[in-house]
Scaffold this motif. Structure first.
Motif, PDB file in Angstrom:
ATOM      1  N   UNK A 156       0.841  -1.186   0.000  1.00  0.00           N
ATOM      2  CA  UNK A 156       0.000   0.000   0.000  1.00  0.00           C
ATOM      3  C   UNK A 156       0.883   1.246   0.000  1.00  0.00           C
ATOM      4  N   UNK A 157       2.004   1.189   0.742  1.00  0.00           N
ATOM      5  CA  UNK A 157       2.927   2.322   0.807  1.00  0.00           C
ATOM      6  C   UNK A 157       4.361   1.832   0.666  1.00  0.00           C
ATOM      7  N   UNK A 158       5.255   2.746   0.320  1.00  0.00           N
ATOM      8  CA  UNK A 158       6.676   2.420   0.255  1.00  0.00           C
ATOM      9  C   UNK A 158       7.182   2.055   1.642  1.00  0.00           C
ATOM     10  N   UNK A 159       6.656   2.724   2.659  1.00  0.00           N
ATOM     11  CA  UNK A 159       7.052   2.451   4.035  1.00  0.00           C
ATOM     12  C   UNK A 159       6.778   1.020   4.447  1.00  0.00           C
ATOM     13  N   UNK A 160       5.709   0.428   3.905  1.00  0.00           N
ATOM     14  CA  UNK A 160       5.373  -0.962   4.210  1.00  0.00           C
ATOM     15  C   UNK A 160       6.488  -1.901   3.757  1.00  0.00           C
ATOM     16  N   UNK A 161       7.029  -1.674   2.570  1.00  0.00           N
ATOM     17  CA  UNK A 161       8.123  -2.485   2.050  1.00  0.00           C
ATOM     18  C   UNK A 161       9.377  -2.260   2.886  1.00  0.00           C
ATOM     19  N   UNK A 162       9.663  -0.994   3.193  1.00  0.00           N
ATOM     20  CA  UNK A 162      10.868  -0.669   3.961  1.00  0.00           C
ATOM     21  C   UNK A 162      10.832  -1.294   5.347  1.00  0.00           C
ATOM     22  N   UNK A 163       9.661  -1.254   6.013  1.00  0.00           N
ATOM     23  CA  UNK A 163       9.536  -1.848   7.346  1.00  0.00           C
ATOM     24  C   UNK A 163       9.780  -3.345   7.300  1.00  0.00           C
ATOM     25  N   UNK A 164       9.163  -4.023   6.356  1.00  0.00           N
ATOM     26  CA  UNK A 164       9.338  -5.475   6.242  1.00  0.00           C
ATOM     27  C   UNK A 164      10.780  -5.821   5.902  1.00  0.00           C
ATOM     28  N   UNK A 165      11.394  -5.065   5.012  1.00  0.00           N
ATOM     29  CA  UNK A 165      12.787  -5.300   4.627  1.00  0.00           C
ATOM     30  C   UNK A 165      13.715  -5.119   5.830  1.00  0.00           C
ATOM     31  N   UNK A 166      13.496  -4.062   6.610  1.00  0.00           N
ATOM     32  CA  UNK A 166      14.311  -3.833   7.805  1.00  0.00           C
ATOM     33  C   UNK A 166      14.166  -4.985   8.794  1.00  0.00           C
ATOM     34  N   UNK A 167      12.915  -5.447   8.999  1.00  0.00           N
ATOM     35  CA  UNK A 167      12.683  -6.541   9.929  1.00  0.00           C
ATOM     36  C   UNK A 167      13.392  -7.809   9.448  1.00  0.00           C
ATOM     37  N   UNK A 168      13.234  -8.137   8.156  1.00  0.00           N
ATOM     38  CA  UNK A 168      13.860  -9.351   7.627  1.00  0.00           C
ATOM     39  C   UNK A 168      15.378  -9.249   7.646  1.00  0.00           C
ATOM     40  N   UNK A 169      15.936  -8.088   7.316  1.00  0.00           N
ATOM     41  CA  UNK A 169      17.392  -7.912   7.380  1.00  0.00           C
ATOM     42  C   UNK A 169      17.897  -8.168   8.796  1.00  0.00           C
ATOM     43  N   UNK A 170      17.201  -7.620   9.785  1.00  0.00           N
ATOM     44  CA  UNK A 170      17.600  -7.811  11.185  1.00  0.00           C
ATOM     45  C   UNK A 170      17.461  -9.285  11.580  1.00  0.00           C
ATOM     46  N   UNK A 205      30.690 -17.888   5.148  1.00  0.00           N
ATOM     47  CA  UNK A 205      30.280 -16.668   4.458  1.00  0.00           C
ATOM     48  C   UNK A 205      28.756 -16.681   4.474  1.00  0.00           C
ATOM     49  N   UNK A 206      28.135 -15.510   4.496  1.00  0.00           N
ATOM     50  CA  UNK A 206      26.681 -15.506   4.489  1.00  0.00           C
ATOM     51  C   UNK A 206      26.158 -14.372   3.616  1.00  0.00           C
ATOM     52  N   UNK A 207      24.967 -14.611   3.077  1.00  0.00           N
ATOM     53  CA  UNK A 207      24.327 -13.610   2.227  1.00  0.00           C
ATOM     54  C   UNK A 207      22.816 -13.725   2.383  1.00  0.00           C
ATOM     55  N   UNK A 208      22.147 -12.587   2.262  1.00  0.00           N
ATOM     56  CA  UNK A 208      20.692 -12.521   2.299  1.00  0.00           C
ATOM     57  C   UNK A 208      20.253 -11.829   1.016  1.00  0.00           C
ATOM     58  N   UNK A 209      19.326 -12.443   0.288  1.00  0.00           N
ATOM     59  CA  UNK A 209      18.853 -11.895  -0.974  1.00  0.00           C
ATOM     60  C   UNK A 209      17.343 -11.828  -0.994  1.00  0.00           C
ATOM     61  N   UNK A 210      16.770 -10.786  -1.575  1.00  0.00           N
ATOM     62  CA  UNK A 210      15.316 -10.763  -1.771  1.00  0.00           C
ATOM     63  C   UNK A 210      14.964 -11.609  -2.995  1.00  0.00           C
ATOM     64  N   UNK A 211      13.761 -12.141  -3.021  1.00  0.00           N
ATOM     65  CA  UNK A 211      13.322 -12.886  -4.196  1.00  0.00           C
ATOM     66  C   UNK A 211      12.510 -14.104  -3.823  1.00  0.00           C
ATOM     67  N   UNK A 212      12.344 -14.957  -4.789  1.00  0.00           N
ATOM     68  CA  UNK A 212      11.656 -16.236  -4.584  1.00  0.00           C
ATOM     69  C   UNK A 212      12.721 -17.284  -4.300  1.00  0.00           C
ATOM     70  N   UNK A 213      12.472 -18.129  -3.313  1.00  0.00           N
ATOM     71  CA  UNK A 213      13.490 -19.044  -2.799  1.00  0.00           C
ATOM     72  C   UNK A 213      14.130 -19.904  -3.889  1.00  0.00           C
ATOM     73  N   UNK A 214      13.340 -20.635  -4.644  1.00  0.00           N
ATOM     74  CA  UNK A 214      13.894 -21.587  -5.615  1.00  0.00           C
ATOM     75  C   UNK A 214      14.749 -20.863  -6.655  1.00  0.00           C
ATOM     76  N   UNK A 215      14.192 -19.844  -7.277  1.00  0.00           N
ATOM     77  CA  UNK A 215      14.923 -19.123  -8.322  1.00  0.00           C
ATOM     78  C   UNK A 215      16.196 -18.480  -7.774  1.00  0.00           C
ATOM     79  N   UNK A 216      16.128 -17.922  -6.573  1.00  0.00           N
ATOM     80  CA  UNK A 216      17.289 -17.247  -5.992  1.00  0.00           C
ATOM     81  C   UNK A 216      18.387 -18.244  -5.624  1.00  0.00           C
ATOM     82  N   UNK A 217      18.017 -19.362  -5.026  1.00  0.00           N
ATOM     83  CA  UNK A 217      19.004 -20.388  -4.662  1.00  0.00           C
ATOM     84  C   UNK A 217      19.692 -20.924  -5.908  1.00  0.00           C
TER      85      UNK A 217
END
Length: 163
Positions: free
Chosen positions: A71-85, A106-118
């Motif tokens: 609904x808002x850009x803030x909604x994406x930013x909040x969820x992204x911040x939570x998931x990053x943490x 080594x570790x990495x976090x990526x946005x996306x769909x699990x299967x395609x990203x892996x």
């Protein structure tokens, strides 16, 4: 290689592998890691194999829950911040576990769909083994719809499913 908005982190206390690679050994191992019980089992298997083969070990988490129609850009930013943490804390715990065994993680976090990203990260990173936890919903679900089954079908390398 595994470019992202989340900077990859490494446990610096463990030296890089230096031995010669043998035929039949794994050189680069990618563990699909979401913090579930099955993914912790996969990580423990990855740590063990990395130690045995003197291999480079990566843990990859995929942020799948970002809003697709926010609904808002803030909604994406909040969820992204939570998931990053959330994933940052999980990866910190994972690196500590690996260090206890003398393995550098080594570790990495990526946005996306699990299967395609892996599958994409395995291909781009030149990994020769993906380790993923089984879905645990029964053989029919896993065979037809499960993430581990779909990764197995699309992977450019060996895949180990840990139950």
């Amino acid at each position: 290689m595994l470019g992202s908005s989340v900077e990859p982190r490494v446990s610096p206390e463990v030296p890089e592998p230096t031995s010669q690679w043998r035929e039949g050994s794994f050189r680069r191992i990618l563990v699909a890691f979401d913090g579930s019980e099955k993914s912790w089992s996969a990580l423990r298997m990855g740590i063990s194999l990395a130690w045995q083969h003197d291999a480079e070990l990566w843990a990859l988490s995929v942020e799948e829950d970002l809003p697709r129609l926010p609904v808002t850009v803030g909604e994406v930013e909040e969820e992204k911040e939570w998931e990053d943490k959330h994933y940052g804390e999980l990866h910190d715990q994972a690196r500590k576990l690996a260090m206890q065994r003398g393995v550098r993680l080594h570790s990495a976090v990526r946005p996306g769909r699990a299967v395609a990203t892996i599958v994409h990260c395995a291909r781009q990173g030149g990994f020769d083994l993906i380790i993923i936890g089984g879905n645990g919903r029964g053989w029919l679900w896993d065979a037809l719809l499960g993430t581990s089954s779909r990764v197995t079908r699309g992977a450019p390398c060996h895949v180990m499913v840990v139950r």
